[in-house]
Each structure stands twice: as C-alpha cells, then as structure tokens.
Design a protein around this motif. Structure first.
Motif, PDB file in Angstrom:
ATOM      1  N   LEU A  59      15.433  63.749  74.499  1.00 21.09           N
ATOM      2  CA  LEU A  59      16.489  64.251  75.377  1.00 21.09           C
ATOM      3  C   LEU A  59      16.525  63.536  76.714  1.00 21.09           C
ATOM      4  O   LEU A  59      17.467  63.709  77.479  1.00 21.09           O
ATOM      5  CB  LEU A  59      16.292  65.759  75.623  1.00 21.09           C
TER       6      LEU A  59
ATOM      7  N   ARG B 168      16.977  78.600  77.425  1.00 18.27           N
ATOM      8  CA  ARG B 168      18.229  77.970  77.008  1.00 18.27           C
ATOM      9  C   ARG B 168      18.734  78.485  75.669  1.00 18.27           C
ATOM     10  O   ARG B 168      19.089  77.707  74.771  1.00 18.27           O
ATOM     11  CB  ARG B 168      18.090  76.466  76.999  1.00 18.27           C
TER      12      ARG B 168
ATOM     13  N   PHE C   5      21.613  80.341  73.353  1.00 19.24           N
ATOM     14  CA  PHE C   5      23.069  80.213  73.383  1.00 19.24           C
ATOM     15  C   PHE C   5      23.678  81.581  73.665  1.00 19.24           C
ATOM     16  O   PHE C   5      23.592  82.483  72.834  1.00 19.24           O
ATOM     17  CB  PHE C   5      23.579  79.657  72.058  1.00 19.24           C
TER      18      PHE C   5
ATOM     19  N   ALA D  64      29.664  76.469  68.500  1.00 23.08           N
ATOM     20  CA  ALA D  64      29.466  77.438  69.586  1.00 23.08           C
ATOM     21  C   ALA D  64      28.243  77.052  70.412  1.00 23.08           C
ATOM     22  O   ALA D  64      28.258  77.156  71.645  1.00 23.08           O
ATOM     23  CB  ALA D  64      29.286  78.842  69.002  1.00 23.08           C
ATOM     24  N   ALA D  65      27.202  76.581  69.730  1.00 20.44           N
ATOM     25  CA  ALA D  65      25.988  76.172  70.440  1.00 20.44           C
ATOM     26  C   ALA D  65      26.283  74.972  71.338  1.00 20.44           C
ATOM     27  O   ALA D  65      25.829  74.913  72.486  1.00 20.44           O
ATOM     28  CB  ALA D  65      24.880  75.837  69.443  1.00 20.44           C
TER      29      ALA D  65
ATOM     30  N   ARG E 219      29.139  74.232  72.654  1.00 22.57           N
ATOM     31  CA  ARG E 219      29.930  74.691  73.781  1.00 22.57           C
ATOM     32  C   ARG E 219      29.043  75.360  74.828  1.00 22.57           C
ATOM     33  O   ARG E 219      29.207  75.143  76.029  1.00 22.57           O
ATOM     34  CB  ARG E 219      30.997  75.685  73.311  1.00 22.57           C
ATOM     35  N   ASP E 220      28.086  76.168  74.364  1.00 25.63           N
ATOM     36  CA  ASP E 220      27.223  76.892  75.300  1.00 25.63           C
ATOM     37  C   ASP E 220      26.289  75.952  76.046  1.00 25.63           C
ATOM     38  O   ASP E 220      26.103  76.075  77.257  1.00 25.63           O
ATOM     39  CB  ASP E 220      26.356  77.911  74.545  1.00 25.63           C
ATOM     40  N   ASP E 221      25.650  75.035  75.299  1.00 23.42           N
ATOM     41  CA  ASP E 221      24.584  74.247  75.901  1.00 23.42           C
ATOM     42  C   ASP E 221      24.302  73.041  74.993  1.00 23.42           C
ATOM     43  O   ASP E 221      23.530  73.131  74.055  1.00 23.42           O
ATOM     44  CB  ASP E 221      23.325  75.128  76.011  1.00 23.42           C
TER      45      ASP E 221
ATOM     46  N   ARG F 153      22.746  70.264  75.398  1.00 21.25           N
ATOM     47  CA  ARG F 153      21.409  69.702  75.377  1.00 21.25           C
ATOM     48  C   ARG F 153      20.460  70.544  74.535  1.00 21.25           C
ATOM     49  O   ARG F 153      19.696  70.016  73.731  1.00 21.25           O
ATOM     50  CB  ARG F 153      20.912  69.668  76.818  1.00 21.25           C
ATOM     51  N   ALA F 154      20.560  71.855  74.709  1.00 19.37           N
ATOM     52  CA  ALA F 154      19.706  72.733  73.918  1.00 19.37           C
ATOM     53  C   ALA F 154      20.075  72.622  72.445  1.00 19.37           C
ATOM     54  O   ALA F 154      19.209  72.663  71.573  1.00 19.37           O
ATOM     55  CB  ALA F 154      19.832  74.171  74.391  1.00 19.37           C
ATOM     56  N   ALA F 155      21.363  72.462  72.162  1.00 17.89           N
ATOM     57  CA  ALA F 155      21.802  72.311  70.777  1.00 17.89           C
ATOM     58  C   ALA F 155      21.207  71.046  70.178  1.00 17.89           C
ATOM     59  O   ALA F 155      20.669  71.065  69.068  1.00 17.89           O
ATOM     60  CB  ALA F 155      23.330  72.278  70.708  1.00 17.89           C
ATOM     61  N   ALA F 156      21.275  69.943  70.927  1.00 16.47           N
ATOM     62  CA  ALA F 156      20.711  68.680  70.439  1.00 16.47           C
ATOM     63  C   ALA F 156      19.214  68.842  70.192  1.00 16.47           C
ATOM     64  O   ALA F 156      18.680  68.343  69.207  1.00 16.47           O
ATOM     65  CB  ALA F 156      20.971  67.568  71.449  1.00 16.47           C
ATOM     66  N   GLY F 157      18.566  69.572  71.091  1.00 13.54           N
ATOM     67  CA  GLY F 157      17.123  69.770  70.977  1.00 13.54           C
ATOM     68  C   GLY F 157      16.719  70.576  69.758  1.00 13.54           C
ATOM     69  O   GLY F 157      15.554  70.606  69.390  1.00 13.54           O
TER      70      GLY F 157
ATOM     71  N   VAL G  27      25.741  79.227  81.503  1.00 13.58           N
ATOM     72  CA  VAL G  27      24.346  78.816  81.538  1.00 13.58           C
ATOM     73  C   VAL G  27      24.180  77.869  82.718  1.00 13.58           C
ATOM     74  O   VAL G  27      25.041  77.039  82.951  1.00 13.58           O
ATOM     75  CB  VAL G  27      24.028  78.035  80.251  1.00 13.58           C
ATOM     76  N   PRO G  28      23.106  77.987  83.453  1.00 12.66           N
ATOM     77  CA  PRO G  28      22.917  77.032  84.537  1.00 12.66           C
ATOM     78  C   PRO G  28      22.671  75.649  83.940  1.00 12.66           C
ATOM     79  O   PRO G  28      22.174  75.544  82.830  1.00 12.66           O
ATOM     80  CB  PRO G  28      21.664  77.541  85.246  1.00 12.66           C
ATOM     81  N   PRO G  29      23.052  74.589  84.656  1.00  6.60           N
ATOM     82  CA  PRO G  29      22.789  73.262  84.146  1.00  6.60           C
ATOM     83  C   PRO G  29      21.290  73.050  83.935  1.00  6.60           C
ATOM     84  O   PRO G  29      20.461  73.730  84.554  1.00  6.60           O
ATOM     85  CB  PRO G  29      23.336  72.339  85.233  1.00  6.60           C
ATOM     86  N   TYR G  30      20.976  72.137  83.047  1.00  9.20           N
ATOM     87  CA  TYR G  30      19.619  71.981  82.585  1.00  9.20           C
ATOM     88  C   TYR G  30      18.603  71.825  83.710  1.00  9.20           C
ATOM     89  O   TYR G  30      17.522  72.359  83.657  1.00  9.20           O
ATOM     90  CB  TYR G  30      19.528  70.767  81.661  1.00  9.20           C
TER      91      TYR G  30
END
Lengths: 235, 369
Positions: A53, A89, A91, B214-215, B217-219, B221-225, B353-356
């Motif tokens: 990341l 984090r 969703f 949806a993931a 859209r929400d976040d 980076r977290a989705a990629a992770g 969600v706050p930015p990463y």
C-alpha cells in the motif's frame, strides 16, 4: 525456523516525504515480531510497504524467498499477507458480517471462515447485522482482526491494535495472539505501548526516524536499552 | 442482538429503512407506468420519455461518480457513440431500432475499454479532464464519418423507423395512428431502460461484487488491503456505465430522428445536465437521480421560456444545493426523516471515514512507553 519475510534496505515514503531509510527486518515462520517506536518513526509505513500500500523507493521485500516488492496490495493478500490497518478502517456502509464476508470472498482458502472468527470473537456474531462502525472501539478492532484473518493469511500485520482502547480491552485483544500462533500464523505487531509489545513478542525491532536502532530478543536486550532506542537518547 | 446494541445501531444508522413497502411500491409504480399508455395522451408519454431517459443517464453517472468515485465529465462520448451506432445499424445493416439500441450499448461498452486504458492512467481532476478529451476525440471522429453526414449529420430514414417492432400490433390493439403507436413503443423502451438502470444498480450494490464496490466507495485503501482489485472494480463500472449511456443515447436519438456530432456529443445535454440532476437529487444514493430527474423536468417545463435567466437560476440552484445539502435533496430528506427507499446501505456515507493518514492527536499523544 525458516525465513518467512525478509525486508532488505527498504526506503519508502509518501510523495516528497521519505519515511523509511534502509530498513532491514527478518521474520521467521511462527514467531511474533514487535515493531516499536515513537510517533512518526515509520512503523505503519513499514507495514504498509510490506502490504503493497506504500510506494517502495529502494530495497526489496522477499516473501519465502520470492520478491514481492511493488506488487499491488491485492496480490500481496493472495500470497497470504494481511494487514489489519491502524484505525481499523472498517467499511461504514457495510454491516459487521458484510465486512467479514467481503474479506472471506477475496482471500485464500484456509481454516478461517465465518464460524472460526465468530468462535474467536463471539461478540461479533451477536452484533453481525449492525453497521460495522456502530461497534464499540474494541469490537471494531476485533472486527478488523477477524476481517484480516478471513483472508487466511500466514503472516498477519497488526498495526496499533491498542490505539484508543481501554487497558482491559487491549488485554482481551492481545489474549488472542497465542491462539493465532497455535493456528500457525506469524505476526508482525506494531505498538506504541512497549509493555504490551514486549509481552507478546519473541523479537522486537525498534524504529526511530525511519531507521532500525535496535533489534533482538526482549529478554536479551533489557528494558533500558529498548527505552534508549525508543527515545534516541539516554533518557 | 441486545437492546443496547439496537440503540447504538439506531443512533449510528438513521438511514435504515422504515419503509418496508418500498419494493412492492416500486413494482406497483412500474406497473402503473407500464399501463399508462392505456389512458394518457401522447403528450404525457413524450414528457415521461424525457424524464425516464434523463433518469437512466443520471443513474449511470451516479454509479460512476457516486459509487466508484470516477468523476467523469465525458459520458456524452457514449451517448454520442450509441446514437451513431444506432443510425449506422439502421442505415447500413437494416437492423431494427431495438436491436440497434442493444448493439449501441455493446459498441459503447467495447469502445470504453480502449478509452479506459488511457483514462485510468490518470487520477482525480486529470481523470475528469481526460474523459472530456476522450469525448472530444470521439466527436471529431464521428464528424469524419461521411456516410453519416460528416459534420452536418443526417436524419434517420423513415424505412428504419418502420422496422420498429410492435408498432402494428399496438396500432390495432389501442386503435391509435402509427405515430402514436411508435411513441408508445419508444415510451416502453425508455421505461425498460430506466428500470434496467435502477434494477441493475440495485442488484450490483447488493451482490458480492457490490460489496467490493461499496468497500471501494467507503475506503479504497482498506479495500485494496483486503484483496479488492480496486482498479478492476472501477473499470467494470466504467464499462457498464458506457453500455448504459450508449443504449440510452441510441434511444434518445431514435426519438429525435436526427444526429449530428454537435447534438449527439453535446457536453451540456448529456453530461452537464446529467451531473446537475444527480447533484440536485442526491449523490451516491439510488433515489437521488430519480428525484433529480423529476425535479429537473418540472423546472424545465415551468421556466425554460426564460432562456438564459433560467440557466443562470439552475446554476445558482446547483450551487445552493451543493452548499446546503451536499448529499442532494434526497440526502437531506434521508437525514431529516431517516428514510431510505432502496436499501443498499446501512449507514449514510456522510459519516465519512477520515483519510488514511489523519491521526487523532489526542489518541496518539499522551501515551508513554
């Protein structure tokens, strides 16, 4: 024990800001490694870089001897490396169970399924239909860990699991670490809380301003040296 | 679930739908709209045709921008491509217009793949500009097609319109002249396309790939992770939205009966108004485009005679909505009355969600080893 992860001379950062300078880290199969350091030492950047990341500028990351440097995050997950990110984090537009199902659908096959994570954190089963971000802080952390486990990792990167939680809740969460080890999961744990880190870790790696300042077994290093490496000066 | 959990959920998620009737009512509304030609006059059907096609375009743009985070200002490219493919299919291949509409959607989706390969290399504002540039390129290419009139465009020959299926049957069944029968077929097609846009978006958001969307859209980076292939999810939405815009564009120009590069690739008509509809109705929610399309249509009916004053007032309205109801009018209703018609979400995304990298200093500091 064979080497699971080998980080060599890693430089990484965000945009103009370089956060890591020539970091080396070796993680052997089955052990728990704690990465400690003050705020801004580069701990989360290190985990982010391993997880694909954060952009790696130089150096390499080897997983079971094969380079994974620069692989996209989703490919790293499929190799069995999962990150439980700082700040959970979850969703917010998905329910607890949907958060979990998403991870289960994308990860590798393995022992961790919904039942297994519900057995580990029974409270998640009780509250599976509510929005994930409506959980309490500790439960959110459990949900984030469960989400990571559902990708069936062999290496779990746990970033600041204790952040903002009450001591009793932190103990509850860290109590699961031995159970994860029993399942054969290797852990890299990032902590600001040195006491907590030293309790669970086989080895500790201390970062300061993006560089490794100390590395070894907690018992051999002793509290004083760790404290010193943490603050940078003989405090 | 304990009582305590219920309260927490209720306070954190005011959008959980109290409207259990929304699915049956939506089906009922669809049935009423389907049977409408039985008792309404042609003028009403023509008006509804406009609302339905605008809604379909808005829904696809909403899926792109509101869900996949792809703020495109070049969707008119696919409307234009759809229109040109329909005309080409009718004039050169002698295909009936309904097959032409399907072909138009497929062609738009196919062309969105190479376009996407270029556009997706860019992010944020550059992405938006690139979509417009791509649309301009398609417009210029369309102007080069001399058999379709080049820069001046061409009309749809009556022979193609005669191939429209169902007209003869409806003429007999309803006892109406051919022109009115055609309008009924076009209206039903618009209704089908609008229902498809709504249903597909809803089904997509509730499906397993929808969880990933949806993931994202929400976040992101977290989705990629967690293993979500963010680019693949976005690309899929991009291609699907191009399909929708292409098919809808083909239908719109089948009704108009004439194409030109300027009209078919009009950024004002097929992108600016569409974005306005979504912003007005509500961004990132399925109800938004529906409300927006109806409102926009009513506004246009009532005030279009004021010409440029009307357009300035529309712009002002858009600004006011963005300032005071950033999630559109439906978003405002949703909060005010805690309702959600098409339940696809559990929590309003406003609980952003706050930015990463944002770190709460109170949490992080004051902690010593």
């Amino acid at each position: 024990m064979s080497t699971l992860l080998d980080v060599r001379g890693l430089d990484a950062g965000y945009g103009d800001f370089q956060a890591l300078f020539g970091v080396d880290l070796t993680v052997r199969e089955g052990e728990v490694v704690a990465v400690i350091g003050a705020n801004g030492a580069g701990k989360s950047t290190l985990l982010g870089a391993i997880a694909g990341l954060v952009e790696v500028r130089a150096g390499e990351i080897l997983h079971r001897g094969e380079p994974i440097t620069g692989l996209p995050a989703e490919a790293v997950v499929r190799r069995g490396i999962a990150l439980v990110p700082e700040g959970r984090r979850l969703f917010p537009s998905l329910s607890v169970e949907e958060n979990l199902r998403l991870a289960a659908a994308l990860g590798r096959p393995g022992p961790w399924d919904l039942d297994a994570v519900y057995a580990l954190f029974p409270v998640l089963r009780e509250r599976r239909d509510i929005p994930a971000t409506a959980l309490s802080g500790g439960q959110q952390q459990m949900c984030a860990i469960a989400r990571g486990l559902l990708t069936n990792p062999e290496l779990l990167l746990l970033d600041e699991a204790s952040l903002g939680l009450a001591p009793a809740v932190i103990r509850e969460i860290y109590a699961t670490v031995p159970r994860l080890r029993e399942q054969g999961i290797t852990l890299v744990v990032v902590e600001q809380d040195i006491g907590q880190a030293l309790q669970v870790a086989d080895r500790v790696c201390c970062l300061q301003e993006g560089r490794v300042t100390l590395e070894g077994r907690p018992a051999e290093l002793g509290r004083e040296r760790i404290r010193e490496a943490y603050f940078g000066t003989a405090a | 679930m304990s009582a305590g959990a219920r309260t927490t959920a209720a306070t954190a998620a005011p959008a959980r739908s109290p409207l259990r009737l929304s699915v049956p009512l939506t089906v009922l509304a669809f049935l009423v709209l389907t049977l409408l030609p039985l008792w309404t006059e042609r003028r009403v059907l023509n008006d509804l045709f406009g609302v339905l096609t605008l809604f379909a375009l808005a829904q696809y743009w909403n899926l792109l921008a509101g869900y996949a985070g792809l703020v495109s200002i070049g969707q008119h490219a696919y409307v234009g491509i759809g229109a040109y493919v329909l005309f080409a299919a009718g004039i050169f291949l002698g295909l009936d217009p309904l097959t032409g509409i399907l072909l138009a959607g497929i062609a738009a989706a196919a062309l969105s793949v190479p376009a996407g390969l270029f556009i997706f290399r860019l992010g944020g504002a550059y992405f938006a500009v690139a979509t417009w540039v791509a649309a301009e390129i398609f417009r210029l290419l369309a102007a080069r097609i001399t058999p379709l009139g080049g820069g001046a465009g061409t009309s749809l020959p009556p022979s193609v319109m005669e191939l429209l299926p169902g007209v003869v049957e409806i003429r007999h069944l309803f006892g109406v002249p051919t022109g009115a029968a055609r309008d009924i077929v076009l209206y039903w097609t618009a209704l089908a396309l609008a229902a498809f846009a709504l249903w597909m978006s809803w089904a997509l958001l509730r499906s397993r790939p929808g969880l990933a969307l949806a993931a994202v859209r929400d976040d992101e980076r977290a989705a990629a992770g967690l293993g979500v292939d963010v680019r693949a999810v976005k690309f899929l939405v991009h291609v699907f939205a191009a399909f929708g815009a292409g098919a809808t564009g083909a239908l719109i120009f089948l009704d108009i009966g004439r194409i030109s590069p300027a009209a078919a690739f009009s950024v004002l008509d097929w992108t600016a108004y569409v974005i306005f509809v979504v912003v007005l109705g509500g961004f990132g929610r399925l109800e938004g485009p529906l409300l927006g399309a109806v409102l926009f249509f009513v506004l246009e009916k009532a005030f279009a005679d004021y010409g440029s004053w009307y357009l300035m007032a529309l712009g002002l309205l858009g600004v006011l909505v963005m300032l005071f109801a950033p999630h559109g009018l439906w978003g405002w209703l949703e909060r005010r009355f805690a309702l959600e018609w098409f339940a696809t979400r559990r929590v309003p995304p406003a609980s952003a969600v706050p930015p990463y990298d944002s770190r709460s200093s109170t949490q992080r500091e004051g902690r010593s080893p």
